[in-house]
Design a protein around this motif. Structure first.
Motif, PDB file in Angstrom:
ATOM      1  N   CYS A 104     -16.248 -14.545   5.051  1.00 15.07           N
ATOM      2  CA  CYS A 104     -17.473 -13.759   4.943  1.00 15.07           C
ATOM      3  C   CYS A 104     -18.629 -14.711   4.696  1.00 15.07           C
ATOM      4  O   CYS A 104     -18.527 -15.616   3.858  1.00 15.07           O
ATOM      5  CB  CYS A 104     -17.355 -12.750   3.808  1.00 15.07           C
ATOM      6  SG  CYS A 104     -18.794 -11.663   3.689  1.00 15.07           S
ATOM      7  N   LEU A 109     -18.007 -10.204   8.509  1.00  6.63           N
ATOM      8  CA  LEU A 109     -16.630 -10.436   8.089  1.00  6.63           C
ATOM      9  C   LEU A 109     -15.895 -10.982   9.304  1.00  6.63           C
ATOM     10  O   LEU A 109     -15.906 -10.352  10.359  1.00  6.63           O
ATOM     11  CB  LEU A 109     -16.012  -9.121   7.633  1.00  6.63           C
ATOM     12  CG  LEU A 109     -14.742  -9.166   6.810  1.00  6.63           C
ATOM     13  CD1 LEU A 109     -15.018  -9.816   5.455  1.00  6.63           C
ATOM     14  CD2 LEU A 109     -14.204  -7.773   6.608  1.00  6.63           C
ATOM     15  N   ILE A 197     -19.435  -8.756   0.216  1.00  6.02           N
ATOM     16  CA  ILE A 197     -19.098  -7.576   1.020  1.00  6.02           C
ATOM     17  C   ILE A 197     -19.609  -6.279   0.395  1.00  6.02           C
ATOM     18  O   ILE A 197     -19.741  -5.276   1.090  1.00  6.02           O
ATOM     19  CB  ILE A 197     -17.589  -7.480   1.326  1.00  6.02           C
ATOM     20  CG1 ILE A 197     -16.759  -7.394   0.065  1.00  6.02           C
ATOM     21  CG2 ILE A 197     -17.151  -8.629   2.181  1.00  6.02           C
ATOM     22  CD1 ILE A 197     -15.281  -7.212   0.331  1.00  6.02           C
TER      23      ILE A 197
END
Length: 199
Positions: A104, A109, A197
């Motif tokens: 990431c 991703l 994330i």
């Protein structure tokens, strides 16, 4: 038999974090799916055996109790197996099967899939959860496939017994990318990955 993981693949450059090479065993993925499915639809599994037991107690008829045992032992397990295959065979969930790394950079991703090395011994098995891979099983060549997923298209993150479960669509039980905590070089790398994330 199991040597310490080789974290030469687990790196952080330019604020990007990449895990060591790992795969998720079918048993691990099945337990994650079953816990989610049963948390939502536990009543579908419990209603018939509990109803049959209640009728057995109310009528003092042992046949209904035997029916409840047949449901619990012979009917419900194959139904749960069908549920597992329904969710595990989703095309988005296949990224968990081959050896892969997950990276990431704060915007994307990246899942890099590698060819599976040949097992060194008869003890090596596809059903074992080798996360992260022992040094002897690290892939030699470049990735055979690279998938990039924008972080804006992710639909949620949960934690499940030492794994990060990243939802890849918005269904009630979505296909998931499962990343074990052990695939990260350190707890600091894990925290940075989660911060990236979640934003």
């Amino acid at each position: 038999m199991y040597s310490a993981p080789d974290y030469k693949d687990c790196r952080m450059h330019n604020n990007a974090i990449t895990t060591a090479t790992f795969r998720i065993s079918p048993a691990t993925y099945a337990s994650i799916i079953m816990r989610q499915w049963l948390a939502i639809r536990w009543w579908a599994v419990a209603v018939l055996p509990l109803g049959s037991t209640a009728v057995a107690l109310a009528t003092s008829d042992i046949r209904y109790l035997m029916l409840a045992l047949v449901l619990v032992c012979l009917v419900i397990p194959p139904v749960l197996l069908i549920v597992y295959y329904y969710y595990a065979l989703d095309t988005k969930a296949r990224v968990n099967i081959p050896l892969h790394t997950v990276g990431c950079d704060g915007h994307t991703l990246t899942i890099s899939e590698y060819a599976n090395p040949q097992p060194d011994t008869a003890d090596d098995s596809d059903n074992s959860d080798d996360t992260p891979q022992p040094e002897s099983a690290m892939p030699d060549g470049p990735p055979v496939a690279v998938t990039e997923i924008p972080l804006s298209s992710l639909h949620g993150i949960r934690h499940s017994r030492g794994h990060i479960c990243i939802s890849l669509d918005s269904s009630p039980i979505p296909p998931q990318l499962v990343v074990p905590y052990k695939a990260f070089q350190s707890s600091d790398a894990l925290r940075k990955f989660l911060a990236m994330i979640k934003n």
